[in-house]
Design a protein around this motif. Structure first.
Motif, PDB file in Angstrom:
ATOM      1  N   GLU A  57      10.039  -6.983   6.593  1.00  0.00           N
ATOM      2  CA  GLU A  57       9.771  -8.317   6.054  1.00  0.00           C
ATOM      3  C   GLU A  57      10.574  -9.378   6.800  1.00  0.00           C
ATOM      4  OE1 GLU A  57       9.966 -10.695   1.761  1.00  0.00           O
ATOM      5  OE2 GLU A  57      10.200  -8.527   1.832  1.00  0.00           O
ATOM      6  N   GLU A  58      11.809  -9.058   7.140  1.00  0.00           N
ATOM      7  CA  GLU A  58      12.652 -10.009   7.875  1.00  0.00           C
ATOM      8  C   GLU A  58      12.081 -10.296   9.264  1.00  0.00           C
ATOM      9  OE1 GLU A  58      13.721  -7.329   6.294  1.00  0.00           O
ATOM     10  OE2 GLU A  58      14.631  -8.335   4.566  1.00  0.00           O
ATOM     11  N   GLU A  59      11.594  -9.256   9.919  1.00  0.00           N
ATOM     12  CA  GLU A  59      11.003  -9.447  11.245  1.00  0.00           C
ATOM     13  C   GLU A  59       9.705 -10.245  11.149  1.00  0.00           C
ATOM     14  OE1 GLU A  59      12.557  -5.360  13.449  1.00  0.00           O
ATOM     15  OE2 GLU A  59      10.778  -5.316  12.181  1.00  0.00           O
ATOM     16  N   ALA A  60       8.939  -9.999  10.091  1.00  0.00           N
ATOM     17  CA  ALA A  60       7.677 -10.729   9.921  1.00  0.00           C
ATOM     18  C   ALA A  60       7.911 -12.215   9.738  1.00  0.00           C
ATOM     19  CB  ALA A  60       6.912 -10.163   8.722  1.00  0.00           C
ATOM     20  N   ALA A  61       9.024 -12.587   9.125  1.00  0.00           N
ATOM     21  CA  ALA A  61       9.326 -14.007   8.903  1.00  0.00           C
ATOM     22  C   ALA A  61       9.443 -14.765  10.215  1.00  0.00           C
ATOM     23  CB  ALA A  61      10.619 -14.147   8.099  1.00  0.00           C
ATOM     24  N   LYS A  62       9.797 -14.068  11.298  1.00  0.00           N
ATOM     25  CA  LYS A  62       9.936 -14.709  12.602  1.00  0.00           C
ATOM     26  C   LYS A  62       8.621 -14.725  13.383  1.00  0.00           C
ATOM     27  CE  LYS A  62      14.707 -13.020  12.896  1.00  0.00           C
ATOM     28  NZ  LYS A  62      15.665 -12.155  13.661  1.00  0.00           N
ATOM     29  N   LEU A  63       7.653 -13.907  12.958  1.00  0.00           N
ATOM     30  CA  LEU A  63       6.406 -13.766  13.705  1.00  0.00           C
ATOM     31  C   LEU A  63       5.232 -14.507  13.068  1.00  0.00           C
ATOM     32  CD1 LEU A  63       6.570  -9.941  14.559  1.00  0.00           C
ATOM     33  CD2 LEU A  63       7.066 -11.853  16.093  1.00  0.00           C
ATOM     34  N   LEU A  64       5.227 -14.613  11.742  1.00  0.00           N
ATOM     35  CA  LEU A  64       4.080 -15.177  11.040  1.00  0.00           C
ATOM     36  C   LEU A  64       4.259 -16.668  10.780  1.00  0.00           C
ATOM     37  CD1 LEU A  64       3.491 -12.402   8.335  1.00  0.00           C
ATOM     38  CD2 LEU A  64       2.148 -12.787  10.409  1.00  0.00           C
ATOM     39  N   PRO A  65       3.173 -17.442  10.815  1.00  0.00           N
ATOM     40  CA  PRO A  65       3.242 -18.841  10.381  1.00  0.00           C
ATOM     41  C   PRO A  65       3.672 -18.904   8.918  1.00  0.00           C
ATOM     42  CG  PRO A  65       1.170 -18.371  11.512  1.00  0.00           C
ATOM     43  CD  PRO A  65       1.833 -17.057  11.282  1.00  0.00           C
ATOM     44  N   PRO A  66       4.255 -20.021   8.479  1.00  0.00           N
ATOM     45  CA  PRO A  66       4.802 -20.095   7.116  1.00  0.00           C
ATOM     46  C   PRO A  66       3.809 -19.726   6.019  1.00  0.00           C
ATOM     47  CG  PRO A  66       5.573 -21.953   8.411  1.00  0.00           C
ATOM     48  CD  PRO A  66       4.583 -21.219   9.265  1.00  0.00           C
ATOM     49  N   VAL A  67       2.578 -20.235   6.081  1.00  0.00           N
ATOM     50  CA  VAL A  67       1.631 -19.957   5.002  1.00  0.00           C
ATOM     51  C   VAL A  67       1.242 -18.479   4.984  1.00  0.00           C
ATOM     52  CG1 VAL A  67      -0.434 -20.498   6.366  1.00  0.00           C
ATOM     53  CG2 VAL A  67      -0.488 -20.762   3.871  1.00  0.00           C
ATOM     54  N   ARG A  68       1.173 -17.861   6.155  1.00  0.00           N
ATOM     55  CA  ARG A  68       0.835 -16.439   6.226  1.00  0.00           C
ATOM     56  C   ARG A  68       2.006 -15.585   5.725  1.00  0.00           C
ATOM     57  NH1 ARG A  68      -1.639 -15.795  11.821  1.00  0.00           N
ATOM     58  NH2 ARG A  68      -2.903 -17.506  11.030  1.00  0.00           N
ATOM     59  N   TYR A  69       3.214 -16.024   6.031  1.00  0.00           N
ATOM     60  CA  TYR A  69       4.386 -15.295   5.534  1.00  0.00           C
ATOM     61  C   TYR A  69       4.490 -15.415   4.015  1.00  0.00           C
ATOM     62  CZ  TYR A  69       9.143 -13.936   4.512  1.00  0.00           C
ATOM     63  OH  TYR A  69      10.243 -13.327   3.962  1.00  0.00           O
ATOM     64  N   ALA A  70       4.161 -16.592   3.459  1.00  0.00           N
ATOM     65  CA  ALA A  70       4.173 -16.755   2.002  1.00  0.00           C
ATOM     66  C   ALA A  70       3.186 -15.797   1.349  1.00  0.00           C
ATOM     67  CB  ALA A  70       3.831 -18.198   1.640  1.00  0.00           C
ATOM     68  N   ARG A  71       2.019 -15.636   1.973  1.00  0.00           N
ATOM     69  CA  ARG A  71       1.010 -14.705   1.472  1.00  0.00           C
ATOM     70  C   ARG A  71       1.569 -13.277   1.480  1.00  0.00           C
ATOM     71  NH1 ARG A  71      -3.694 -16.082   4.881  1.00  0.00           N
ATOM     72  NH2 ARG A  71      -3.414 -18.098   3.860  1.00  0.00           N
ATOM     73  N   LEU A  72       2.283 -12.923   2.554  1.00  0.00           N
ATOM     74  CA  LEU A  72       2.896 -11.605   2.656  1.00  0.00           C
ATOM     75  C   LEU A  72       3.969 -11.417   1.579  1.00  0.00           C
ATOM     76  CD1 LEU A  72       3.618  -8.929   4.172  1.00  0.00           C
ATOM     77  CD2 LEU A  72       5.226 -10.315   5.508  1.00  0.00           C
ATOM     78  N   TRP A  73       4.797 -12.425   1.385  1.00  0.00           N
ATOM     79  CA  TRP A  73       5.909 -12.342   0.424  1.00  0.00           C
ATOM     80  C   TRP A  73       5.385 -11.993  -0.961  1.00  0.00           C
ATOM     81  CZ3 TRP A  73       8.075 -14.272  -3.998  1.00  0.00           C
ATOM     82  CH2 TRP A  73       9.464 -14.158  -4.143  1.00  0.00           C
ATOM     83  N   TRP A  74       4.336 -12.702  -1.379  1.00  0.00           N
ATOM     84  CA  TRP A  74       3.770 -12.449  -2.703  1.00  0.00           C
ATOM     85  C   TRP A  74       3.015 -11.112  -2.745  1.00  0.00           C
ATOM     86  CZ3 TRP A  74       5.478 -14.796  -6.785  1.00  0.00           C
ATOM     87  CH2 TRP A  74       6.035 -16.074  -6.653  1.00  0.00           C
ATOM     88  N   ALA A  75       2.424 -10.720  -1.640  1.00  0.00           N
ATOM     89  CA  ALA A  75       1.709  -9.441  -1.601  1.00  0.00           C
ATOM     90  C   ALA A  75       2.659  -8.268  -1.779  1.00  0.00           C
ATOM     91  CB  ALA A  75       0.953  -9.314  -0.281  1.00  0.00           C
ATOM     92  N   LEU A  76       3.813  -8.320  -1.136  1.00  0.00           N
ATOM     93  CA  LEU A  76       4.776  -7.229  -1.257  1.00  0.00           C
ATOM     94  C   LEU A  76       5.293  -7.112  -2.685  1.00  0.00           C
ATOM     95  CD1 LEU A  76       6.760  -7.657   2.090  1.00  0.00           C
ATOM     96  CD2 LEU A  76       4.989  -5.967   1.553  1.00  0.00           C
ATOM     97  N   ARG A  77       5.484  -8.242  -3.330  1.00  0.00           N
ATOM     98  CA  ARG A  77       5.957  -8.217  -4.710  1.00  0.00           C
ATOM     99  C   ARG A  77       4.862  -7.772  -5.670  1.00  0.00           C
ATOM    100  NH1 ARG A  77       8.630 -10.249  -1.331  1.00  0.00           N
ATOM    101  NH2 ARG A  77      10.897 -10.592  -1.447  1.00  0.00           N
ATOM    102  N   ALA A  78       3.629  -8.166  -5.416  1.00  0.00           N
ATOM    103  CA  ALA A  78       2.515  -7.689  -6.232  1.00  0.00           C
ATOM    104  C   ALA A  78       2.336  -6.191  -6.082  1.00  0.00           C
ATOM    105  CB  ALA A  78       1.238  -8.426  -5.835  1.00  0.00           C
ATOM    106  N   ARG A  79       2.616  -5.680  -4.897  1.00  0.00           N
ATOM    107  CA  ARG A  79       2.486  -4.238  -4.652  1.00  0.00           C
ATOM    108  C   ARG A  79       3.520  -3.459  -5.459  1.00  0.00           C
ATOM    109  NH1 ARG A  79       4.098  -0.295  -0.400  1.00  0.00           N
ATOM    110  NH2 ARG A  79       2.282   1.026   0.025  1.00  0.00           N
ATOM    111  N   ARG A  80       4.725  -4.010  -5.541  1.00  0.00           N
ATOM    112  CA  ARG A  80       5.779  -3.327  -6.282  1.00  0.00           C
ATOM    113  C   ARG A  80       5.537  -3.357  -7.794  1.00  0.00           C
ATOM    114  NH1 ARG A  80       9.383  -5.591  -2.244  1.00  0.00           N
ATOM    115  NH2 ARG A  80       9.884  -7.345  -3.605  1.00  0.00           N
ATOM    116  N   THR A  81       4.925  -4.439  -8.277  1.00  0.00           N
ATOM    117  CA  THR A  81       4.745  -4.603  -9.729  1.00  0.00           C
ATOM    118  C   THR A  81       3.359  -4.171 -10.204  1.00  0.00           C
ATOM    119  OG1 THR A  81       4.061  -6.909  -9.382  1.00  0.00           O
ATOM    120  CG2 THR A  81       6.401  -6.493  -9.809  1.00  0.00           C
ATOM    121  N   GLY A  82       2.469  -3.830  -9.279  1.00  0.00           N
ATOM    122  CA  GLY A  82       1.134  -3.413  -9.669  1.00  0.00           C
ATOM    123  C   GLY A  82       0.287  -4.546 -10.191  1.00  0.00           C
TER     124      GLY A  82
END
Length: 392
Positions: free
Chosen positions: A354-379
């Motif tokens: 996730e830390e590496e992705a923050a440097k590679l993805l545009p901000p809006v795409r990284y925000a989408r990833l951030w919420w996706a990872l948390r949704a994955r953990r919480t179902g």
């Protein structure tokens, strides 16, 4: 089609391009410098008009309109050293089904001196040729076989080889002369062209050796290369530009230690999730499976689980739309090992944290990833607009 002439020297590139127009039937010369002369929004000091979204959009729209009007071959002399800019421009042109034949003039300083020497002798100059253009009026789009204009007298080496290649000779002299600080020699600066050549340009542009006799023989060699089919178009996937809002499906694929897969497309700048636009009548989850297979060679057996729904607003020239991000699960060691090498659509892929992705993805795409990872953990499933969840 477009013949894009690249190289270390802007003057040499333009000199060859003018001769290409003279020897290549049904060709038009388009010099981008004239397009940006009156740009109402100037770029920041020290930058290029193509660094601005307005400049890039204006360039692509003008090139497309010009080809639509005149047809044939459009010759563009423009040194291009930033891979991100290449991705953006070539990708946007490809989306309009415009083929780009990318050629790189290979010329060392000795050859360019040989090109300029007859011109300097003719003018009786013993020193370094003066820099800059000698045009008195802008030349915007010049057709092959057209009558010379008042600003461009008929010459075999047009525009006196761009003022005797003065801009190149002055630049290379500055870059190659050893510097000295307190009597200690320091390494000379590396030119942007040299860096680009080592990182991506050598593999992307077809090399064309500069003929010591001058730009005209070099242009004739380029015309023969094009006629023989030995100068292929850049293998960029032609994806039509959207005309309305789109629905796109991305997929998160994980390795055995929890990293996820990102891909680097050739047709646009920046890293992305595997995935793409959902076709008419196609289920979004099936579109995600199809895109993963097309891009990576992986045929996923499991059903995708939805993690994020994100509404992306229209940002001209884009139309925005709905962006879905699915969980593709953990890849087995066998599947991981079978990942295909990037083809024309992808330049590279890698598993990242996730830390590496923050440097590679545009901000809006990284925000989408951030919420996706948390949704994955919480179902759960996260609903976003502009990359942000709605709040009460």
């Amino acid at each position: 089609m477009i013949v894009w002439i690249n190289g270390a020297s802007g003057a040499a590139v333009r000199a060859v391009a003018r001769e290409v127009r003279a020897v290549l039937a049904d060709s038009t010369l388009f010099d981008p410098r004239d397009l940006f002369a009156g740009l109402p929004v100037p770029p920041p000091e020290g930058s290029d008009p193509l660094d601005l979204p307005l400049g890039r959009r204006l360039f692509v729209e003008t090139v497309a309109a010009l080809l639509d009007e005149v047809g044939g071959v459009l010759v563009i002399p423009l040194p291009l050293y930033a891979q991100e800019l290449r991705d953006h421009l070539f990708g946007r042109l490809s989306s309009r089904a415009i083929a780009v034949h990318h050629v790189r003039i290979e010329a060392d300083e000795t050859i360019l001196h040989a090109w300029a020497e007859p011109v300097r002798n003719e003018r009786g100059e013993a020193g370094t040729a003066r820099t800059g253009t000698i045009r008195t009026e802008p030349i915007r789009a010049e057709r092959a076989g057209a009558e010379p204009t008042r600003a461009e007298p008929a010459r075999s080496e047009t525009l006196r080889v761009e003022a005797a290649l003065g801009d190149h000779l002055a630049t290379t002299a500055t870059r190659t002369r050893p510097a000295s600080v307190n009597g200690t020699a320091t390494p000379a600066r590396t030119s942007p062209y040299t860096v680009a050549l080592a990182e991506w340009l050598a593999a992307d542009a077809h090399p064309l050796p500069a003929d010591p006799r001058g730009p005209r023989p070099t242009a004739e060699a380029l015309a023969r290369l094009l006629a023989s089919g030995a100068l292929p178009a850049c293998p960029i996937v032609q994806t039509a530009e959207p005309t309305a809002e789109t629905l796109a499906a991305g997929v998160l694929l994980f390795d055995e230690i929890g990293r996820f897969l990102l891909v680097d497309p050739t047709y646009k700048p920046g890293w992305e999730f595997p995935g793409g636009v959902v076709e008419r009548g196609e289920a979004p989850s099936l579109a995600g499976l199809r895109e993963v297979e097309e891009e990576t060679g992986l045929r996923l057996r499991s059903t995708l689980r939805l993690l994020v729904v994100d509404w992306e607003p229209p940002m001209p020239p884009g139309f925005g739309g709905m962006r879905l991000l699915f969980d593709g699960g953990r890849l087995s060691e066998t599947a991981h090992a079978s990942l295909a090498l990037p083809g024309p659509e992808l330049r590279d892929w890698r598993f990242v944290t996730e830390e590496e992705a923050a440097k590679l993805l545009p901000p809006v795409r990284y925000a989408r990833l951030w919420w996706a990872l948390r949704a994955r953990r919480t179902g759960t499933i996260a609903y976003l607009e502009r990359g942000t969840p709605l709040t009460d």
